[in-house]
Design a protein around this motif. Structure first.
Motif, PDB file in Angstrom:
ATOM      1  N   UNK A 195      46.945  37.142  36.521  1.00  0.00           N
ATOM      2  CA  UNK A 195      46.572  36.832  37.898  1.00  0.00           C
ATOM      3  C   UNK A 195      47.025  37.908  38.872  1.00  0.00           C
ATOM      4  N   UNK A 196      48.234  38.402  38.699  1.00  0.00           N
ATOM      5  CA  UNK A 196      48.778  39.348  39.671  1.00  0.00           C
ATOM      6  C   UNK A 196      48.725  40.802  39.222  1.00  0.00           C
ATOM      7  N   UNK A 197      48.354  41.062  37.962  1.00  0.00           N
ATOM      8  CA  UNK A 197      48.425  42.444  37.518  1.00  0.00           C
ATOM      9  C   UNK A 197      47.246  42.945  36.733  1.00  0.00           C
ATOM     10  N   UNK A 198      47.085  42.447  35.520  1.00  0.00           N
ATOM     11  CA  UNK A 198      46.155  43.069  34.582  1.00  0.00           C
ATOM     12  C   UNK A 198      44.691  42.883  34.957  1.00  0.00           C
ATOM     13  N   UNK A 199      44.323  41.715  35.440  1.00  0.00           N
ATOM     14  CA  UNK A 199      42.926  41.495  35.813  1.00  0.00           C
ATOM     15  C   UNK A 199      42.508  42.386  36.981  1.00  0.00           C
ATOM     16  N   UNK A 200      43.277  42.437  38.080  1.00  0.00           N
ATOM     17  CA  UNK A 200      42.878  43.351  39.162  1.00  0.00           C
ATOM     18  C   UNK A 200      42.800  44.811  38.707  1.00  0.00           C
ATOM     19  N   UNK A 201      43.712  45.229  37.832  1.00  0.00           N
ATOM     20  CA  UNK A 201      43.690  46.612  37.340  1.00  0.00           C
ATOM     21  C   UNK A 201      42.416  46.869  36.542  1.00  0.00           C
ATOM     22  N   UNK A 202      42.049  45.938  35.657  1.00  0.00           N
ATOM     23  CA  UNK A 202      40.823  46.105  34.868  1.00  0.00           C
ATOM     24  C   UNK A 202      39.599  46.173  35.775  1.00  0.00           C
ATOM     25  N   UNK A 203      39.549  45.344  36.804  1.00  0.00           N
ATOM     26  CA  UNK A 203      38.405  45.341  37.714  1.00  0.00           C
ATOM     27  C   UNK A 203      38.315  46.645  38.505  1.00  0.00           C
ATOM     28  N   UNK A 204      39.454  47.157  38.948  1.00  0.00           N
ATOM     29  CA  UNK A 204      39.464  48.427  39.688  1.00  0.00           C
ATOM     30  C   UNK A 204      39.039  49.577  38.775  1.00  0.00           C
ATOM     31  N   UNK A 205      39.526  49.586  37.538  1.00  0.00           N
ATOM     32  CA  UNK A 205      39.124  50.638  36.589  1.00  0.00           C
ATOM     33  C   UNK A 205      37.621  50.593  36.340  1.00  0.00           C
ATOM     34  N   UNK A 206      37.068  49.391  36.168  1.00  0.00           N
ATOM     35  CA  UNK A 206      35.627  49.269  35.924  1.00  0.00           C
ATOM     36  C   UNK A 206      34.822  49.705  37.139  1.00  0.00           C
ATOM     37  N   UNK A 207      35.308  49.414  38.333  1.00  0.00           N
ATOM     38  CA  UNK A 207      34.628  49.872  39.547  1.00  0.00           C
ATOM     39  C   UNK A 207      34.585  51.395  39.582  1.00  0.00           C
ATOM     40  N   UNK A 208      35.695  52.028  39.224  1.00  0.00           N
ATOM     41  CA  UNK A 208      35.759  53.488  39.196  1.00  0.00           C
ATOM     42  C   UNK A 208      34.803  54.063  38.144  1.00  0.00           C
ATOM     43  N   UNK A 209      34.757  53.449  36.965  1.00  0.00           N
ATOM     44  CA  UNK A 209      33.854  53.906  35.907  1.00  0.00           C
ATOM     45  C   UNK A 209      32.405  53.770  36.362  1.00  0.00           C
ATOM     46  N   UNK A 210      32.070  52.666  37.010  1.00  0.00           N
ATOM     47  CA  UNK A 210      30.691  52.467  37.483  1.00  0.00           C
ATOM     48  C   UNK A 210      30.293  53.544  38.492  1.00  0.00           C
ATOM     49  N   UNK A 211      31.220  53.886  39.377  1.00  0.00           N
ATOM     50  CA  UNK A 211      30.922  54.941  40.349  1.00  0.00           C
ATOM     51  C   UNK A 211      30.640  56.261  39.640  1.00  0.00           C
ATOM     52  N   UNK A 212      31.386  56.580  38.607  1.00  0.00           N
ATOM     53  CA  UNK A 212      31.156  57.820  37.856  1.00  0.00           C
ATOM     54  C   UNK A 212      29.799  57.784  37.149  1.00  0.00           C
ATOM     55  N   UNK A 213      29.471  56.634  36.566  1.00  0.00           N
ATOM     56  CA  UNK A 213      28.206  56.520  35.840  1.00  0.00           C
ATOM     57  C   UNK A 213      26.996  56.649  36.765  1.00  0.00           C
ATOM     58  N   UNK A 214      27.116  56.157  37.987  1.00  0.00           N
ATOM     59  CA  UNK A 214      25.975  56.233  38.905  1.00  0.00           C
ATOM     60  C   UNK A 214      25.689  57.669  39.357  1.00  0.00           C
ATOM     61  N   UNK A 215      26.628  58.575  39.151  1.00  0.00           N
ATOM     62  CA  UNK A 215      26.388  59.975  39.513  1.00  0.00           C
ATOM     63  C   UNK A 215      25.575  60.714  38.451  1.00  0.00           C
ATOM     64  N   UNK A 216      25.443  60.122  37.266  1.00  0.00           N
ATOM     65  CA  UNK A 216      24.665  60.761  36.204  1.00  0.00           C
ATOM     66  C   UNK A 216      23.177  60.742  36.532  1.00  0.00           C
ATOM     67  N   UNK A 217      22.478  61.711  36.007  1.00  0.00           N
ATOM     68  CA  UNK A 217      21.018  61.729  36.124  1.00  0.00           C
ATOM     69  C   UNK A 217      20.449  60.607  35.259  1.00  0.00           C
TER      70      UNK A 217
END
Length: 150
Positions: free
Chosen positions: A78-100
């Motif tokens: 609740x206070x640690x691992x889930x928010x970290x996983x969600x933030x990491x996935x948000x960052x990965x999605x941003x990187x993927x959207x830059x691909x052609x």
């Protein structure tokens, strides 16, 4: 305009990785995370790339939705691992959207279908249950303490 060359003179597309799901290029080496919290234990899951834009976004949506409905059910989650996983996935999605847009898939391979965005998936809203529990538990405790100190 010519594509940028690598140090040895070869073009970037001749050494770029292939998507591990469909075999298309360009692909990006990323890791998508999922987290599941169940009372006093937790489970971590990850999918390692490389992924093309389409397959990568599909994996991010799938694992983010799983994390949103399964990730909140232990105290550390609740206070640690889930928010970290969600933030990491948000960052990965941003990187993927830059691909052609991905090129053709490898013969016989199928591309992962992106499906609905996370906010349009009903299971993503299960995350509101623990939030309501926290608000319902802590707000009645905090408000009287604030009022007595005023």
């Amino acid at each position: 305009m010519h594509p940028p060359a690598q140090a040895d003179g070869t073009a970037w597309w001749s050494v770029a990785p292939y998507c591990r799901i469909c075999g298309a290029r360009p692909a990006l080496q990323v890791t998508v995370h999922a987290h599941q919290g169940v009372l006093m234990w937790m489970r971590f899951h990850r999918e390692d790339g490389p992924f093309c834009r389409s397959c990568g976004i599909a994996v991010v949506r799938e694992l983010t939705t799983k994390t949103l409905w399964q990730g909140w059910w232990s105290p550390l989650s609740l206070v640690g691992f889930t928010p970290i996983a969600l933030i990491c996935n948000f960052s990965v999605r941003r990187k993927l959207t830059t691909l052609a847009p991905p090129g053709p898939s490898a013969p016989g391979a199928t591309r992962k279908i992106q499906g609905k965005p996370v906010h349009q998936r009903p299971l993503a809203y299960v995350a509101l249950v623990p939030l309501a529990w926290v608000v319902g538990f802590f707000i009645p405790q905090i408000i009287p303490a604030i009022i007595t100190h005023i």
